[in-house]
Motif scaffolding. Sequence first.
Motif, PDB file in Angstrom:
ATOM      1  N   LEU A  97       0.889  -1.132  -0.024  1.00 61.00           N
ATOM      2  CA  LEU A  97       0.061   0.113   0.204  1.00 61.00           C
ATOM      3  C   LEU A  97       0.965   1.134  -0.122  1.00 61.00           C
ATOM      4  O   LEU A  97       0.617   2.073  -0.472  1.00 61.00           O
ATOM      5  N   ALA A  98       1.887   1.331   0.736  1.00 65.20           N
ATOM      6  CA  ALA A  98       2.906   2.438   0.762  1.00 65.20           C
ATOM      7  C   ALA A  98       3.473   2.261  -0.647  1.00 65.20           C
ATOM      8  O   ALA A  98       3.589   3.702  -1.076  1.00 65.20           O
ATOM      9  N   ILE A  99       3.845   1.559  -1.435  1.00 68.84           N
ATOM     10  CA  ILE A  99       4.323   1.601  -2.831  1.00 68.84           C
ATOM     11  C   ILE A  99       3.265   2.266  -3.662  1.00 68.84           C
ATOM     12  O   ILE A  99       3.434   3.168  -4.533  1.00 68.84           O
ATOM     13  N   LEU A 100       1.973   1.692  -3.514  1.00 72.67           N
ATOM     14  CA  LEU A 100       0.720   2.417  -4.236  1.00 72.67           C
ATOM     15  C   LEU A 100       0.684   4.001  -3.844  1.00 72.67           C
ATOM     16  O   LEU A 100       0.497   4.876  -4.863  1.00 72.67           O
ATOM     17  N   VAL A 101       0.837   4.453  -2.546  1.00 66.77           N
ATOM     18  CA  VAL A 101       0.746   5.765  -2.361  1.00 66.77           C
ATOM     19  C   VAL A 101       1.953   6.368  -3.121  1.00 66.77           C
ATOM     20  O   VAL A 101       1.737   7.717  -3.496  1.00 66.77           O
ATOM     21  N   GLY A 102       3.302   6.081  -3.044  1.00 66.95           N
ATOM     22  CA  GLY A 102       4.094   6.606  -3.719  1.00 66.95           C
ATOM     23  C   GLY A 102       3.945   6.756  -5.152  1.00 66.95           C
ATOM     24  O   GLY A 102       4.321   7.887  -5.715  1.00 66.95           O
ATOM     25  N   SER A 103       3.566   5.765  -5.672  1.00 61.44           N
ATOM     26  CA  SER A 103       3.059   5.779  -7.159  1.00 61.44           C
ATOM     27  C   SER A 103       2.234   7.004  -7.522  1.00 61.44           C
ATOM     28  O   SER A 103       2.223   7.437  -8.714  1.00 61.44           O
ATOM     29  N   PHE A 104       0.957   7.150  -6.904  1.00 63.36           N
ATOM     30  CA  PHE A 104      -0.001   8.018  -6.968  1.00 63.36           C
ATOM     31  C   PHE A 104       0.640   9.619  -6.748  1.00 63.36           C
ATOM     32  O   PHE A 104      -0.164  10.524  -7.003  1.00 63.36           O
ATOM     33  N   LEU A 105       1.674   9.460  -5.604  1.00 63.32           N
ATOM     34  CA  LEU A 105       1.935  11.146  -5.225  1.00 63.32           C
ATOM     35  C   LEU A 105       2.375  12.092  -6.190  1.00 63.32           C
ATOM     36  O   LEU A 105       2.176  12.947  -6.142  1.00 63.32           O
ATOM     37  N   GLY A 106       2.946  11.470  -7.071  1.00 61.45           N
ATOM     38  CA  GLY A 106       3.335  12.487  -8.231  1.00 61.45           C
ATOM     39  C   GLY A 106       2.340  13.172  -8.852  1.00 61.45           C
ATOM     40  O   GLY A 106       2.670  14.453  -9.489  1.00 61.45           O
ATOM     41  N   PHE A 107       1.067  12.702  -9.014  1.00 64.57           N
ATOM     42  CA  PHE A 107      -0.037  13.572  -9.568  1.00 64.57           C
ATOM     43  C   PHE A 107      -0.263  14.613  -8.872  1.00 64.57           C
ATOM     44  O   PHE A 107      -0.542  15.745  -9.346  1.00 64.57           O
ATOM     45  N   PHE A 108      -0.154  14.420  -7.514  1.00 65.43           N
ATOM     46  CA  PHE A 108      -0.555  15.636  -6.570  1.00 65.43           C
ATOM     47  C   PHE A 108       0.798  16.470  -6.249  1.00 65.43           C
ATOM     48  O   PHE A 108       0.550  17.383  -5.697  1.00 65.43           O
ATOM     49  N   PHE A 109       2.114  15.751  -6.402  1.00 62.21           N
ATOM     50  CA  PHE A 109       2.911  16.453  -5.948  1.00 62.21           C
ATOM     51  C   PHE A 109       4.144  16.266  -7.286  1.00 62.21           C
ATOM     52  O   PHE A 109       5.501  15.819  -6.980  1.00 62.21           O
ATOM     53  N   PRO A 110       3.649  17.037  -8.362  1.00 62.23           N
ATOM     54  CA  PRO A 110       4.522  16.698  -9.418  1.00 62.23           C
ATOM     55  C   PRO A 110       6.018  17.406  -9.345  1.00 62.23           C
ATOM     56  O   PRO A 110       6.285  18.211  -8.815  1.00 62.23           O
ATOM     57  N   SER A 111       6.914  16.809 -10.135  1.00 59.53           N
ATOM     58  CA  SER A 111       8.191  17.051 -10.357  1.00 59.53           C
ATOM     59  C   SER A 111       8.753  16.614 -11.505  1.00 59.53           C
ATOM     60  O   SER A 111       8.511  15.285 -12.066  1.00 59.53           O
ATOM     61  N   CYS A 112       9.441  17.454 -12.248  1.00 60.69           N
ATOM     62  CA  CYS A 112      10.220  16.857 -13.503  1.00 60.69           C
ATOM     63  C   CYS A 112      11.573  16.097 -13.009  1.00 60.69           C
ATOM     64  O   CYS A 112      11.925  16.164 -11.936  1.00 60.69           O
ATOM     65  N   GLU A 113      12.018  15.250 -13.793  1.00 57.31           N
ATOM     66  CA  GLU A 113      12.925  14.272 -13.638  1.00 57.31           C
ATOM     67  C   GLU A 113      14.360  15.196 -13.381  1.00 57.31           C
ATOM     68  O   GLU A 113      15.192  14.332 -12.527  1.00 57.31           O
ATOM     69  N   CYS A 114      14.425  16.294 -13.681  1.00 58.96           N
ATOM     70  CA  CYS A 114      15.820  17.139 -13.639  1.00 58.96           C
ATOM     71  C   CYS A 114      15.939  17.420 -11.980  1.00 58.96           C
ATOM     72  O   CYS A 114      17.025  17.610 -11.705  1.00 58.96           O
ATOM     73  N   GLY A 115      14.775  17.730 -11.207  1.00 61.41           N
ATOM     74  CA  GLY A 115      14.865  18.069  -9.838  1.00 61.41           C
ATOM     75  C   GLY A 115      14.521  16.837  -8.911  1.00 61.41           C
ATOM     76  O   GLY A 115      14.098  17.002  -7.744  1.00 61.41           O
ATOM     77  N   ILE A 116      14.208  15.605  -9.532  1.00 58.40           N
ATOM     78  CA  ILE A 116      13.496  14.518  -8.723  1.00 58.40           C
ATOM     79  C   ILE A 116      14.566  13.920  -7.774  1.00 58.40           C
ATOM     80  O   ILE A 116      14.150  13.730  -6.530  1.00 58.40           O
ATOM     81  N   VAL A 117      15.623  13.955  -7.902  1.00 54.49           N
ATOM     82  CA  VAL A 117      16.756  13.226  -7.104  1.00 54.49           C
ATOM     83  C   VAL A 117      16.923  14.008  -5.743  1.00 54.49           C
ATOM     84  O   VAL A 117      16.857  13.102  -4.519  1.00 54.49           O
ATOM     85  N   PRO A 118      16.944  15.317  -5.641  1.00 53.18           N
ATOM     86  CA  PRO A 118      17.102  15.739  -4.422  1.00 53.18           C
ATOM     87  C   PRO A 118      15.781  15.685  -3.475  1.00 53.18           C
ATOM     88  O   PRO A 118      16.013  15.471  -2.299  1.00 53.18           O
ATOM     89  N   ILE A 119      14.619  15.375  -4.177  1.00 57.79           N
ATOM     90  CA  ILE A 119      13.259  15.309  -3.456  1.00 57.79           C
ATOM     91  C   ILE A 119      13.296  13.910  -2.594  1.00 57.79           C
ATOM     92  O   ILE A 119      13.229  13.722  -1.794  1.00 57.79           O
ATOM     93  N   VAL A 120      13.840  12.888  -3.605  1.00 55.40           N
ATOM     94  CA  VAL A 120      13.750  11.686  -3.036  1.00 55.40           C
ATOM     95  C   VAL A 120      14.833  11.270  -2.096  1.00 55.40           C
ATOM     96  O   VAL A 120      14.519  10.561  -1.134  1.00 55.40           O
ATOM     97  N   THR A 121      15.973  11.943  -2.191  1.00 56.42           N
ATOM     98  CA  THR A 121      16.767  11.841  -1.143  1.00 56.42           C
ATOM     99  C   THR A 121      16.564  12.395   0.230  1.00 56.42           C
ATOM    100  O   THR A 121      16.562  11.854   1.301  1.00 56.42           O
TER     101      THR A 121
END
Length: 298
Positions: A56-80
């Motif tokens: 369920l936590a994986i599902l939450v992470g998968s859909f989170l991008g729709f409400f918390f969008p980010s380009c791949e150029c800046g995704i790594v700092p957010i994930v870290t």
Amino acid sequence: MFNFLPHSVLQMSTIFLSIVIEAIPFVLLGCLISGALQVYLTPERVQKILPNNKFLAILVGSFLGFFFPSCECGIVPIVTQFMRKGVPEHTAFAFMVTAPIINPIVLFSTYIAFGNSMKFAFLRALGSFIVALIIGSWIAYFNRSPILKSELCEHSDHHVENKIRKNLKNNIWSVLIHGIDEFFDTGRYLIIGALIASGMQVFLPTQFMLQLTSSKIVGILVMLVLAFTMSLCSEADAFVGSSLLSLFGTNAIVAFLVFGPMVDIKNLMMMKRSFHGKFILQLIALISVVVTIYALVI
């Protein structure tokens, strides 16, 4: 002024500048979001938001991008920053592979690029969800190697966390300080990645690769290589993909659209800063296999 330089060097310089200029706003945005997470996201809040069940936590992470969008150029700092704040690794990486694709702006640009057709936008989003579920499950249930580099785990910016949050001004200042530090730390990897990507675009025999359209699997593999070397922003890559549709066909173009925002040279360089090399290789290999199989069966 620069006429004495070879044409290939001038072309490489132009591509390099275009990649950097296109990527910097998104990297800056990602670093500012990272700063906001540093100040406002606490481990206690993470525990309240996310379900204990791993899938369920994986599902939450998968859909989170729709409400918390980010380009791949800046995704790594957010994930870290997510992982440093206690977000499970399987949730963070499910977010990382879907957020640059299910971003509403990206889906709309894909819809427009392919002649107001929902087909490619849908196939792109579906592919990202499948990859996210597989990557998240692999990390949650099978991966045993460390992901985040130890020095990043230990460096938790106590000087920011221990500040008493007296008012909004202090909070905003803390966000900006952390975001700027992150930007200059990450930006050098963007520059190196953009330099490599521009060099490969100029000196890699692209015309030779474009001739390799004899079979479906070869076409898919060629488009994976092109997605990696071109390192386009996910808001713009659909227009390039649509221009190659008649040459490569649906399967290869879908592979290009799904793979590009997940793995390209510039975000690979930024991942190298934060994650262990062994994990990065395993991650890229698994994404490549899943995207290839998905593109073959659609």
